[in-house]
Scaffold this motif. Structure first.
Motif, PDB file in Angstrom:
ATOM      1  N   PRO A  31       5.168 -43.855 -63.899  1.00 43.25           N
ATOM      2  CA  PRO A  31       5.105 -42.723 -62.960  1.00 43.25           C
ATOM      3  C   PRO A  31       4.200 -41.578 -63.428  1.00 43.25           C
ATOM      4  O   PRO A  31       3.427 -41.062 -62.616  1.00 43.25           O
ATOM      5  CB  PRO A  31       6.568 -42.285 -62.825  1.00 43.25           C
ATOM      6  N   PRO A  32       4.224 -41.183 -64.708  1.00 44.43           N
ATOM      7  CA  PRO A  32       3.301 -40.103 -65.091  1.00 44.43           C
ATOM      8  C   PRO A  32       1.831 -40.499 -64.941  1.00 44.43           C
ATOM      9  O   PRO A  32       1.014 -39.695 -64.479  1.00 44.43           O
ATOM     10  CB  PRO A  32       3.637 -39.847 -66.568  1.00 44.43           C
ATOM     11  N   ARG A  33       1.476 -41.731 -65.311  1.00 47.58           N
ATOM     12  CA  ARG A  33       0.077 -42.145 -65.169  1.00 47.58           C
ATOM     13  C   ARG A  33      -0.311 -42.255 -63.702  1.00 47.58           C
ATOM     14  O   ARG A  33      -1.420 -41.882 -63.319  1.00 47.58           O
ATOM     15  CB  ARG A  33      -0.169 -43.458 -65.908  1.00 47.58           C
ATOM     16  N   LEU A  34       0.588 -42.753 -62.876  1.00 46.89           N
ATOM     17  CA  LEU A  34       0.310 -42.837 -61.441  1.00 46.89           C
ATOM     18  C   LEU A  34       0.116 -41.430 -60.869  1.00 46.89           C
ATOM     19  O   LEU A  34      -0.803 -41.194 -60.075  1.00 46.89           O
ATOM     20  CB  LEU A  34       1.446 -43.565 -60.728  1.00 46.89           C
ATOM     21  N   HIS A  35       0.936 -40.488 -61.299  1.00 47.04           N
ATOM     22  CA  HIS A  35       0.800 -39.109 -60.831  1.00 47.04           C
ATOM     23  C   HIS A  35      -0.538 -38.519 -61.277  1.00 47.04           C
ATOM     24  O   HIS A  35      -1.209 -37.815 -60.511  1.00 47.04           O
ATOM     25  CB  HIS A  35       1.967 -38.272 -61.361  1.00 47.04           C
ATOM     26  N   ILE A  36      -0.943 -38.819 -62.510  1.00 45.24           N
ATOM     27  CA  ILE A  36      -2.236 -38.337 -63.017  1.00 45.24           C
ATOM     28  C   ILE A  36      -3.383 -38.904 -62.183  1.00 45.24           C
ATOM     29  O   ILE A  36      -4.287 -38.174 -61.775  1.00 45.24           O
ATOM     30  CB  ILE A  36      -2.399 -38.699 -64.509  1.00 45.24           C
ATOM     31  N   VAL A  37      -3.346 -40.204 -61.899  1.00 40.16           N
ATOM     32  CA  VAL A  37      -4.399 -40.819 -61.083  1.00 40.16           C
ATOM     33  C   VAL A  37      -4.389 -40.213 -59.685  1.00 40.16           C
ATOM     34  O   VAL A  37      -5.441 -39.900 -59.115  1.00 40.16           O
ATOM     35  CB  VAL A  37      -4.259 -42.356 -61.041  1.00 40.16           C
ATOM     36  N   TRP A  38      -3.207 -40.022 -59.112  1.00 42.47           N
ATOM     37  CA  TRP A  38      -3.076 -39.394 -57.786  1.00 42.47           C
ATOM     38  C   TRP A  38      -3.732 -38.008 -57.802  1.00 42.47           C
ATOM     39  O   TRP A  38      -4.524 -37.678 -56.919  1.00 42.47           O
ATOM     40  CB  TRP A  38      -1.603 -39.289 -57.416  1.00 42.47           C
ATOM     41  N   ALA A  39      -3.420 -37.214 -58.814  1.00 41.21           N
ATOM     42  CA  ALA A  39      -3.968 -35.858 -58.906  1.00 41.21           C
ATOM     43  C   ALA A  39      -5.485 -35.886 -59.077  1.00 41.21           C
ATOM     44  O   ALA A  39      -6.205 -35.136 -58.417  1.00 41.21           O
ATOM     45  CB  ALA A  39      -3.307 -35.112 -60.069  1.00 41.21           C
ATOM     46  N   LEU A  40      -5.967 -36.757 -59.952  1.00 44.16           N
ATOM     47  CA  LEU A  40      -7.415 -36.823 -60.202  1.00 44.16           C
ATOM     48  C   LEU A  40      -8.173 -37.378 -59.009  1.00 44.16           C
ATOM     49  O   LEU A  40      -9.356 -37.068 -58.825  1.00 44.16           O
ATOM     50  CB  LEU A  40      -7.701 -37.657 -61.449  1.00 44.16           C
ATOM     51  N   ALA A  41      -7.526 -38.197 -58.213  1.00 45.08           N
ATOM     52  CA  ALA A  41      -8.187 -38.735 -57.027  1.00 45.08           C
ATOM     53  C   ALA A  41      -8.464 -37.634 -56.011  1.00 45.08           C
ATOM     54  O   ALA A  41      -9.331 -37.770 -55.161  1.00 45.08           O
ATOM     55  CB  ALA A  41      -7.333 -39.832 -56.405  1.00 45.08           C
ATOM     56  N   LEU A  50      -3.799 -30.727 -65.515  1.00 48.76           N
ATOM     57  CA  LEU A  50      -3.036 -31.941 -65.198  1.00 48.76           C
ATOM     58  C   LEU A  50      -1.614 -31.848 -65.729  1.00 48.76           C
ATOM     59  O   LEU A  50      -0.668 -32.239 -65.045  1.00 48.76           O
ATOM     60  CB  LEU A  50      -3.721 -33.178 -65.782  1.00 48.76           C
ATOM     61  N   ALA A  51      -1.460 -31.341 -66.944  1.00 51.81           N
ATOM     62  CA  ALA A  51      -0.123 -31.205 -67.526  1.00 51.81           C
ATOM     63  C   ALA A  51       0.745 -30.301 -66.654  1.00 51.81           C
ATOM     64  O   ALA A  51       1.914 -30.603 -66.403  1.00 51.81           O
ATOM     65  CB  ALA A  51      -0.209 -30.668 -68.949  1.00 51.81           C
ATOM     66  N   GLU A  52       0.166 -29.210 -66.170  1.00 48.67           N
ATOM     67  CA  GLU A  52       0.904 -28.306 -65.283  1.00 48.67           C
ATOM     68  C   GLU A  52       1.257 -29.001 -63.978  1.00 48.67           C
ATOM     69  O   GLU A  52       2.376 -28.893 -63.486  1.00 48.67           O
ATOM     70  CB  GLU A  52       0.076 -27.056 -64.994  1.00 48.67           C
ATOM     71  N   ARG A  53       0.311 -29.728 -63.428  1.00 50.08           N
ATOM     72  CA  ARG A  53       0.527 -30.368 -62.128  1.00 50.08           C
ATOM     73  C   ARG A  53       1.570 -31.472 -62.180  1.00 50.08           C
ATOM     74  O   ARG A  53       2.402 -31.591 -61.293  1.00 50.08           O
ATOM     75  CB  ARG A  53      -0.797 -30.930 -61.607  1.00 50.08           C
ATOM     76  N   GLN A  63      -2.340 -38.378 -73.989  1.00 53.41           N
ATOM     77  CA  GLN A  63      -2.199 -39.793 -74.360  1.00 53.41           C
ATOM     78  C   GLN A  63      -2.319 -40.702 -73.132  1.00 53.41           C
ATOM     79  O   GLN A  63      -2.984 -41.741 -73.182  1.00 53.41           O
ATOM     80  CB  GLN A  63      -0.857 -40.012 -75.050  1.00 53.41           C
ATOM     81  N   HIS A  64      -1.711 -40.299 -72.026  1.00 58.14           N
ATOM     82  CA  HIS A  64      -1.844 -41.080 -70.787  1.00 58.14           C
ATOM     83  C   HIS A  64      -3.306 -41.146 -70.355  1.00 58.14           C
ATOM     84  O   HIS A  64      -3.798 -42.200 -69.948  1.00 58.14           O
ATOM     85  CB  HIS A  64      -0.997 -40.474 -69.664  1.00 58.14           C
ATOM     86  N   LEU A  65      -4.002 -40.023 -70.443  1.00 59.12           N
ATOM     87  CA  LEU A  65      -5.415 -39.988 -70.073  1.00 59.12           C
ATOM     88  C   LEU A  65      -6.236 -40.916 -70.955  1.00 59.12           C
ATOM     89  O   LEU A  65      -7.146 -41.593 -70.470  1.00 59.12           O
ATOM     90  CB  LEU A  65      -5.960 -38.565 -70.158  1.00 59.12           C
ATOM     91  N   SER A  66      -5.925 -40.963 -72.238  1.00 60.70           N
ATOM     92  CA  SER A  66      -6.641 -41.861 -73.150  1.00 60.70           C
ATOM     93  C   SER A  66      -6.482 -43.312 -72.733  1.00 60.70           C
ATOM     94  O   SER A  66      -7.449 -44.077 -72.718  1.00 60.70           O
ATOM     95  CB  SER A  66      -6.126 -41.688 -74.583  1.00 60.70           C
ATOM     96  N   LYS A  67      -5.268 -43.691 -72.361  1.00 60.09           N
ATOM     97  CA  LYS A  67      -5.017 -45.073 -71.918  1.00 60.09           C
ATOM     98  C   LYS A  67      -5.752 -45.369 -70.620  1.00 60.09           C
ATOM     99  O   LYS A  67      -6.350 -46.433 -70.464  1.00 60.09           O
ATOM    100  CB  LYS A  67      -3.520 -45.324 -71.749  1.00 60.09           C
ATOM    101  N   LEU A  68      -5.698 -44.436 -69.678  1.00 56.53           N
ATOM    102  CA  LEU A  68      -6.375 -44.629 -68.395  1.00 56.53           C
ATOM    103  C   LEU A  68      -7.892 -44.690 -68.577  1.00 56.53           C
ATOM    104  O   LEU A  68      -8.577 -45.465 -67.915  1.00 56.53           O
ATOM    105  CB  LEU A  68      -6.002 -43.504 -67.426  1.00 56.53           C
TER     106      LEU A  68
END
Length: 120
Positions: A31-41, A50-53, A63-68
Protein backbone atom coordinates in the motif's frame (compact mmCIF):
# COMPACT_ATOMS: atom_id res chain seq x y z
CA UNK A 1 -6.60 -20.12 -21.67
CA UNK A 2 -4.35 -21.06 -24.57
CA UNK A 3 -6.34 -23.47 -26.71
CA UNK A 4 -10.04 -23.79 -27.22
CA UNK A 5 -10.99 -20.57 -25.42
CA UNK A 6 -11.74 -17.19 -26.92
CA UNK A 7 -8.51 -15.34 -26.27
CA UNK A 8 -9.03 -12.64 -28.89
CA UNK A 9 -6.23 -14.05 -31.02
CA UNK A 10 -3.58 -13.23 -28.43
CA UNK A 11 -0.70 -15.59 -27.81
CA UNK A 12 0.24 -16.40 -24.22
CA UNK A 13 3.15 -14.29 -22.99
CA UNK A 14 6.52 -15.87 -22.37
CA UNK A 15 7.52 -17.07 -18.91
CA UNK A 16 10.00 -14.17 -18.79
CA UNK A 17 7.30 -11.56 -19.45
CA UNK A 18 4.98 -13.17 -16.89
CA UNK A 19 7.81 -13.14 -14.37
CA UNK A 20 8.47 -9.45 -14.99
CA UNK A 21 4.77 -8.63 -14.66
CA UNK A 22 4.53 -10.60 -11.41
CA UNK A 23 7.56 -8.74 -10.05
CA UNK A 24 5.98 -5.37 -10.92
CA UNK A 25 2.66 -6.35 -9.36
CA UNK A 26 4.59 -7.60 -6.33
CA UNK A 27 6.18 -4.19 -5.88
CA UNK A 28 2.81 -2.48 -6.25
CA UNK A 29 1.23 -4.89 -3.74
CA UNK A 30 2.57 -2.69 -0.93
CA UNK A 31 0.00 0.00 0.00
CA UNK A 32 2.70 2.63 0.70
CA UNK A 33 4.42 1.98 -2.65
CA UNK A 34 1.10 2.01 -4.48
CA UNK A 35 0.25 5.32 -2.79
CA UNK A 36 3.65 6.73 -3.82
CA UNK A 37 3.11 5.68 -7.45
CA UNK A 38 -0.43 7.13 -7.34
CA UNK A 39 0.91 10.44 -6.01
CA UNK A 40 3.78 10.61 -8.50
CA UNK A 41 1.46 9.80 -11.38
CA UNK A 42 -0.29 13.07 -10.61
CA UNK A 43 2.92 15.07 -10.62
CA UNK A 44 6.54 14.95 -9.67
CA UNK A 45 7.51 15.45 -6.04
CA UNK A 46 10.48 15.27 -3.71
CA UNK A 47 10.81 12.71 -0.91
CA UNK A 48 9.71 15.20 1.78
CA UNK A 49 6.51 16.05 -0.08
CA UNK A 50 5.81 12.38 -0.71
CA UNK A 51 6.34 11.49 2.94
CA UNK A 52 3.83 14.17 3.94
CA UNK A 53 1.33 13.07 1.32
CA UNK A 54 1.44 9.33 2.02
CA UNK A 55 1.84 9.76 5.78
CA UNK A 56 5.10 7.85 5.97
CA UNK A 57 8.40 8.40 7.71
CA UNK A 58 11.05 9.97 5.50
CA UNK A 59 13.46 6.98 5.67
CA UNK A 60 10.66 4.50 4.83
CA UNK A 61 9.44 6.56 1.86
CA UNK A 62 13.02 6.92 0.66
CA UNK A 63 13.47 3.15 0.82
CA UNK A 64 10.22 2.56 -1.10
CA UNK A 65 11.38 5.03 -3.74
CA UNK A 66 14.69 3.19 -4.07
CA UNK A 67 12.87 -0.08 -4.74
CA UNK A 68 10.50 1.53 -7.24
CA UNK A 69 13.40 3.26 -8.97
CA UNK A 70 15.44 0.05 -9.15
CA UNK A 71 12.46 -1.67 -10.79
CA UNK A 72 12.09 1.15 -13.32
CA UNK A 73 8.66 2.21 -12.08
CA UNK A 74 9.83 5.70 -11.11
CA UNK A 75 12.79 7.85 -11.97
CA UNK A 76 14.42 10.85 -10.41
CA UNK A 77 16.14 14.00 -11.51
CA UNK A 78 18.07 16.68 -9.69
CA UNK A 79 16.61 20.12 -9.29
CA UNK A 80 19.33 22.09 -7.50
CA UNK A 81 19.77 20.39 -4.14
CA UNK A 82 16.43 18.61 -4.36
CA UNK A 83 15.82 15.27 -5.99
CA UNK A 84 12.37 15.04 -7.56
CA UNK A 85 10.70 11.78 -8.46
CA UNK A 86 8.21 10.98 -11.22
CA UNK A 87 6.55 7.96 -12.77
CA UNK A 88 8.71 6.79 -15.63
CA UNK A 89 6.14 4.74 -17.52
CA UNK A 90 2.70 5.98 -18.64
CA UNK A 91 1.52 2.36 -18.89
CA UNK A 92 2.15 1.94 -15.16
CA UNK A 93 0.04 5.06 -14.55
CA UNK A 94 -2.78 3.55 -16.63
CA UNK A 95 -2.71 0.22 -14.77
CA UNK A 96 -2.60 1.84 -11.32
CA UNK A 97 -5.33 4.30 -12.25
CA UNK A 98 -7.58 1.59 -13.65
CA UNK A 99 -7.21 -0.62 -10.59
CA UNK A 100 -7.69 2.11 -7.99
CA UNK A 101 -10.58 3.83 -9.77
CA UNK A 102 -12.39 0.52 -10.39
CA UNK A 103 -12.03 -0.57 -6.77
CA UNK A 104 -13.11 2.85 -5.58
CA UNK A 105 -16.19 2.70 -7.81
CA UNK A 106 -17.09 -0.75 -6.46
CA UNK A 107 -17.02 0.61 -2.93
CA UNK A 108 -19.99 2.80 -3.90
CA UNK A 109 -18.39 5.94 -2.55
CA UNK A 110 -17.86 9.19 -4.37
CA UNK A 111 -14.36 9.99 -3.24
CA UNK A 112 -11.57 12.40 -4.13
CA UNK A 113 -10.26 9.76 -6.56
CA UNK A 114 -13.10 10.69 -8.92
CA UNK A 115 -12.80 14.42 -8.36
CA UNK A 116 -9.04 14.81 -8.87
CA UNK A 117 -7.34 14.68 -12.22
CA UNK A 118 -4.99 11.79 -12.75
CA UNK A 119 -2.50 12.13 -15.57
CA UNK A 120 0.87 10.85 -16.62
Amino acid sequence: MGSGGDDGGMVDPSAEVLGEAAAMFGLLASPPRLHIVWALAQGECDVTGLAERVGGALPAVSQHLSKLKLAGLVRSRREGRRVVYLVDDPDVVAVVRLMVVQLDARSGQVSPVHRRGFGA
